[in-house]
Design an enzyme around this catalytic site. Sequence first.
Site, PDB file in Angstrom:
ATOM      1  N   LEU A 178       0.833  -1.199   0.000  1.00 18.67           N
ATOM      2  CA  LEU A 178       0.000   0.000   0.000  1.00 18.67           C
ATOM      3  C   LEU A 178       0.871   1.253   0.000  1.00 18.67           C
ATOM      4  O   LEU A 178       1.711   1.433   0.871  1.00 18.67           O
ATOM      5  CB  LEU A 178      -0.931   0.001   1.213  1.00 18.67           C
ATOM      6  CG  LEU A 178      -2.052   1.051   1.225  1.00 18.67           C
ATOM      7  CD1 LEU A 178      -3.238   0.550   2.059  1.00 18.67           C
ATOM      8  CD2 LEU A 178      -1.594   2.394   1.777  1.00 18.67           C
ATOM      9  N   HIS A 193       7.541   1.674  11.281  1.00 15.55           N
ATOM     10  CA  HIS A 193       8.068   2.952  10.808  1.00 15.55           C
ATOM     11  C   HIS A 193       7.072   4.048  11.184  1.00 15.55           C
ATOM     12  O   HIS A 193       5.850   3.817  11.191  1.00 15.55           O
ATOM     13  CB  HIS A 193       8.234   2.886   9.285  1.00 15.55           C
ATOM     14  CG  HIS A 193       8.961   4.031   8.690  1.00 15.55           C
ATOM     15  ND1 HIS A 193       8.340   5.243   8.434  1.00 15.55           N
ATOM     16  CD2 HIS A 193      10.249   4.178   8.278  1.00 15.55           C
ATOM     17  CE1 HIS A 193       9.211   6.068   7.890  1.00 15.55           C
ATOM     18  NE2 HIS A 193      10.376   5.448   7.793  1.00 15.55           N
TER      19      HIS A 193
END
Length: 343
Positions: free
Chosen positions: A127, A231
């Site tokens: 994505l 992240h």
Amino acid sequence: MTHIIRAATEADLQHLYEMAKSTGGGFTNLPPDRKALTAKLERAAAAFARGGDEVNDDMFVFMLEDTATGDVRGTCQVFSAVGLKGPFYSYRIGALTQHSEELGRTFRADILNLSTDMEGLSEVGGLFLHPGERSGGLGMLLARSRYLFIRNHRNRFAEKTFAELRGVIDEAGGSPFWDGVAGRFFGMNFQEADEFNAKHGNQFIADLMPKHPVYIAMLTDHARAVIGVPHPSGRAAMRMLENEGFAWENYVDIFDGGPTMTARTDQIRSVREAVDAEVRAIDDKLGDHKGGEKRLVAVGKMIDFKVAYGWVDARDEGIAVDPACAAALGIEPGMTITHVARW
């Protein structure tokens, strides 16, 4: 302005390449390499075209398109079952407890165990949303369109689904986890290993990765600190996964240590709550400050599958939809569509 999710075609190569260059590294499913991306699009075309109704080694690629301009602003991927044609590795965090009678003490050591537990599971991944579009619910549209595709082609997917979140990458593009674990055995930095994996697969992991457990206490402070941590740009994605019913069960990516989230496919919220309904009318009285409820609306099968936001209202044992959604998805009265609440 209406955005739709549609199947990718070979004409999307340049769009994918431009997005791949913008990821900043650590994005295995979207490498900035034209040859690898071409192979992905060819594989996706074969998956969309394949007959049969069973789980196979399929990969589906979708694009987010602005129907007003034709611009492509995002992408996502779905894998029917990983590891069918080669090993799919993860690290599983386990523990070893040992007791010393002489010292009168019990020691517990956390351990990274190389695992292929994800083999045969479906995966949602790949994505990417253009930074200028990260508002208005487009990230959610991309993410959840994958679950509606799985629902409407359920026999093509496994009983369990997972998603790998990108781990922590430092300012230089390196991975503290890779440097502390695998980098010691491979003679290449994180960016080199990640790029090689994206282009050629991870058989080199099977060839070179040590099979014995890795004691977490022996890693550097930096490596330990990022185990199971997404992240910063992936925190919103992690929350969306949790809202869908995914959970972290102590599996992490072998490259960057990012968390791997898992869920029972039939218990994914969008899969579970989506419903089918016949369209009774196209109603221009539906919309913001008018009436109805804004929902995700899906139509079509395989290469014809599309998703968009639309205004939906109950009507005569069926539903009505707004004209913009109907035009974007090619909806006409009498068609059966799938819809689910936007949340």
